[in-house]
Design a protein around this motif. Sequence first.
Motif, PDB file in Angstrom:
ATOM      1  N   LEU A  34      26.014   3.447  17.731  1.00 51.61           N
ATOM      2  CA  LEU A  34      26.452   3.073  16.553  1.00 51.61           C
ATOM      3  C   LEU A  34      27.535   2.568  16.425  1.00 51.61           C
ATOM      4  CD1 LEU A  34      24.415   5.444  14.192  1.00 51.61           C
ATOM      5  CD2 LEU A  34      23.637   3.205  14.686  1.00 51.61           C
ATOM      6  N   ILE A  35      28.819   3.221  17.067  1.00 54.84           N
ATOM      7  CA  ILE A  35      29.938   2.717  16.944  1.00 54.84           C
ATOM      8  C   ILE A  35      30.129   1.614  17.633  1.00 54.84           C
ATOM      9  CG2 ILE A  35      32.324   3.638  18.081  1.00 54.84           C
ATOM     10  CD1 ILE A  35      31.685   6.330  17.177  1.00 54.84           C
ATOM     11  N   ASN A  36      29.422   1.383  18.762  1.00 53.30           N
ATOM     12  CA  ASN A  36      29.854   0.139  19.592  1.00 53.30           C
ATOM     13  C   ASN A  36      29.135  -0.955  18.701  1.00 53.30           C
ATOM     14  OD1 ASN A  36      31.250   1.434  21.470  1.00 53.30           O
ATOM     15  ND2 ASN A  36      29.511   1.784  23.027  1.00 53.30           N
ATOM     16  N   ARG A  37      27.820  -0.820  18.182  1.00 50.03           N
ATOM     17  CA  ARG A  37      27.451  -2.066  17.738  1.00 50.03           C
ATOM     18  C   ARG A  37      28.183  -2.419  16.364  1.00 50.03           C
ATOM     19  NH1 ARG A  37      21.144  -1.587  14.902  1.00 50.03           N
ATOM     20  NH2 ARG A  37      21.233  -3.934  14.068  1.00 50.03           N
ATOM     21  N   PHE A  38      28.722  -1.465  15.663  1.00 53.18           N
ATOM     22  CA  PHE A  38      29.626  -1.882  14.408  1.00 53.18           C
ATOM     23  C   PHE A  38      31.021  -2.006  14.824  1.00 53.18           C
ATOM     24  CE2 PHE A  38      25.703  -0.139  12.662  1.00 53.18           C
ATOM     25  CZ  PHE A  38      25.313  -1.232  11.935  1.00 53.18           C
ATOM     26  N   ASN A  39      31.357  -2.029  15.879  1.00 54.93           N
ATOM     27  CA  ASN A  39      32.975  -1.977  16.383  1.00 54.93           C
ATOM     28  C   ASN A  39      33.780  -0.969  15.443  1.00 54.93           C
ATOM     29  OD1 ASN A  39      34.743  -2.900  18.099  1.00 54.93           O
ATOM     30  ND2 ASN A  39      35.357  -4.469  16.952  1.00 54.93           N
ATOM     31  N   TRP A  40      33.256   0.197  15.159  1.00 54.28           N
ATOM     32  CA  TRP A  40      34.061   1.218  14.549  1.00 54.28           C
ATOM     33  C   TRP A  40      35.145   1.602  15.153  1.00 54.28           C
ATOM     34  CZ3 TRP A  40      29.068   3.841  12.512  1.00 54.28           C
ATOM     35  CH2 TRP A  40      28.383   3.102  11.532  1.00 54.28           C
ATOM     36  N   VAL A  41      35.455   1.632  16.473  1.00 62.32           N
ATOM     37  CA  VAL A  41      36.306   2.307  17.202  1.00 62.32           C
ATOM     38  C   VAL A  41      37.470   1.448  17.089  1.00 62.32           C
ATOM     39  CG1 VAL A  41      36.101   1.076  19.360  1.00 62.32           C
ATOM     40  CG2 VAL A  41      36.871   3.413  19.549  1.00 62.32           C
ATOM     41  N   ASN A  42      37.672   0.354  16.559  1.00 62.17           N
ATOM     42  CA  ASN A  42      38.754  -0.394  16.454  1.00 62.17           C
ATOM     43  C   ASN A  42      39.172  -0.536  14.745  1.00 62.17           C
ATOM     44  OD1 ASN A  42      39.051  -1.233  19.270  1.00 62.17           O
ATOM     45  ND2 ASN A  42      37.465  -2.775  18.834  1.00 62.17           N
ATOM     46  N   SER A  43      38.620   0.365  13.978  1.00 60.11           N
ATOM     47  CA  SER A  43      39.042   0.503  12.798  1.00 60.11           C
ATOM     48  C   SER A  43      40.235   1.035  12.608  1.00 60.11           C
ATOM     49  CB  SER A  43      38.009   1.308  11.946  1.00 60.11           C
ATOM     50  OG  SER A  43      36.718   0.975  12.103  1.00 60.11           O
ATOM     51  N   SER A  44      40.781   1.232  11.056  1.00 58.93           N
ATOM     52  CA  SER A  44      42.048   1.807  11.107  1.00 58.93           C
ATOM     53  C   SER A  44      42.158   3.232  11.322  1.00 58.93           C
ATOM     54  CB  SER A  44      42.296   1.596   9.714  1.00 58.93           C
ATOM     55  OG  SER A  44      41.589   2.281   8.686  1.00 58.93           O
ATOM     56  N   VAL A  45      43.289   3.714  11.559  1.00 62.41           N
ATOM     57  CA  VAL A  45      43.278   5.272  11.837  1.00 62.41           C
ATOM     58  C   VAL A  45      42.604   6.119  10.731  1.00 62.41           C
ATOM     59  CG1 VAL A  45      45.167   7.259  12.256  1.00 62.41           C
ATOM     60  CG2 VAL A  45      45.562   4.765  13.029  1.00 62.41           C
ATOM     61  N   GLU A  46      42.880   5.748   9.280  1.00 63.18           N
ATOM     62  CA  GLU A  46      42.143   6.619   8.485  1.00 63.18           C
ATOM     63  C   GLU A  46      40.870   6.455   8.684  1.00 63.18           C
ATOM     64  OE1 GLU A  46      44.418   4.141   7.781  1.00 63.18           O
ATOM     65  OE2 GLU A  46      46.171   5.424   7.196  1.00 63.18           O
ATOM     66  N   LYS A  47      40.079   5.456   8.734  1.00 67.21           N
ATOM     67  CA  LYS A  47      38.619   5.259   8.972  1.00 67.21           C
ATOM     68  C   LYS A  47      38.474   6.005  10.057  1.00 67.21           C
ATOM     69  CE  LYS A  47      38.123   1.027   6.462  1.00 67.21           C
ATOM     70  NZ  LYS A  47      37.524  -0.582   6.725  1.00 67.21           N
ATOM     71  N   GLN A  48      39.043   5.927  11.210  1.00 65.16           N
ATOM     72  CA  GLN A  48      38.482   6.806  12.511  1.00 65.16           C
ATOM     73  C   GLN A  48      39.028   8.272  12.500  1.00 65.16           C
ATOM     74  OE1 GLN A  48      40.047   5.533  16.332  1.00 65.16           O
ATOM     75  NE2 GLN A  48      40.351   3.496  15.861  1.00 65.16           N
ATOM     76  N   VAL A  49      39.651   8.565  11.581  1.00 66.18           N
ATOM     77  CA  VAL A  49      39.524  10.084  11.219  1.00 66.18           C
ATOM     78  C   VAL A  49      38.418  10.680  10.579  1.00 66.18           C
ATOM     79  CG1 VAL A  49      40.784  11.895  10.084  1.00 66.18           C
ATOM     80  CG2 VAL A  49      41.915  10.481  11.323  1.00 66.18           C
ATOM     81  N   LEU A  50      38.111   9.584   9.508  1.00 65.47           N
ATOM     82  CA  LEU A  50      36.783  10.111   8.824  1.00 65.47           C
ATOM     83  C   LEU A  50      35.519  10.070   9.862  1.00 65.47           C
ATOM     84  CD1 LEU A  50      35.392  10.440   6.224  1.00 65.47           C
ATOM     85  CD2 LEU A  50      35.351   8.053   5.951  1.00 65.47           C
ATOM     86  N   LEU A  51      35.495   8.974  10.726  1.00 67.07           N
ATOM     87  CA  LEU A  51      34.534   8.561  11.622  1.00 67.07           C
ATOM     88  C   LEU A  51      34.557   9.666  12.552  1.00 67.07           C
ATOM     89  CD1 LEU A  51      32.472   6.548  12.734  1.00 67.07           C
ATOM     90  CD2 LEU A  51      34.074   5.620  14.165  1.00 67.07           C
ATOM     91  N   PHE A  52      35.744  10.331  12.888  1.00 67.01           N
ATOM     92  CA  PHE A  52      35.462  11.531  13.792  1.00 67.01           C
ATOM     93  C   PHE A  52      34.734  12.480  13.362  1.00 67.01           C
ATOM     94  CE2 PHE A  52      37.340  15.626  14.996  1.00 67.01           C
ATOM     95  CZ  PHE A  52      36.987  15.697  16.318  1.00 67.01           C
TER      96      PHE A  52
END
Length: 341
Positions: free
Chosen positions: A60-78
């Motif tokens: 899912l992360i790779n499909r929507f390229n979430w890993v390149n989101s902002s730091v704030e979004k990546q903390v929530l994503l984690f």
Amino acid sequence: MFRRISKYWWCQMLGWTAYFVINVFFTYTFSNKFPNAFHYVSMLILIAFGVLSTHLFRSLINRFNWVNSSVEKQVLLFFTMMAGTGVVLYLGYYAVIKVLLRREISPVVLGILGSFLITTLWWLIYFAWHYIERNRSSQVNQLKLETTVKELELKTIKAQMNPHFIFNALNSIRALVDENPQRARTAITELSNILRSSMQTEKSETVSLENELNIVKDYLALEHIRFEERLSVVYEIDPDTLELQVPPMMLQTLVENAIKHGISRVIRGGSVYITSSLMGMQHVITIENTGQLVENDLNSHGLGLQSTRQRLSLLFGNKASFEIRNKDEQTVVAKVVMPLL
């Protein structure tokens, strides 16, 4: 076969294998005996759902390229990924062990906490890996950008230098056309040799000193036609420096500067003394010429001297230096110091 396996799957296999080995080790350490067969089966089931859940959410992360989101979004994503994989891991494990195999397992709260601990470690490693890779890629891209900018600056300087040199050479030839047509034709041949040599080095950031000297000798042969006995040239070149790399047309530019601002201003003419030597891990080139730098010359930012400073800075940074000064009341010296490449 093994070369076709991606880094991701290598990490998955090695990581879960390490989990399996550590689990067996601690079980043996605390109970002083190896786990029973069911313990091995339950660990394999847990690992299977661990791989399934982490791979599912990673997709899912790779499909929507979430890993390149902002730091704030990546903390929530984690935290979202950690919770989601933890729940899927525990529910799958619970369904197989409790429902299908009808075996007792640890309390639900402890089971969920254990699943969250495993997935937290997995996602910490995953996000740390991508953070490091992203920084490394950023540094590589920055270096590529700096290299491209440097190449463009060097090409710009070269594009400025060639018309500057041709203009001065044509002025010399023009002075000979009426006075001595034969010498003018010889001068045109010399200019042709210089232009041919400069075009061959146009695409290079550096050339050997030997190639650069050939251009200088052609240029001075052209100037000899104009100055005749008023110009004398002396070379003192260490043979070990002939293959060393220098910026193209740099030496020729400095020699041209010595002729234009030195020899041509002295009625009786003068001499140009060109040396190239090694001093430790440095290559030193000096051009001494008859003449004097006046105040306007010392403060000059002319194209020739400015291009020399710029190219040395672009190619060697602060490891290279250039200075021009009055050596005594009759001589000017220009000195270039470069690191050995």
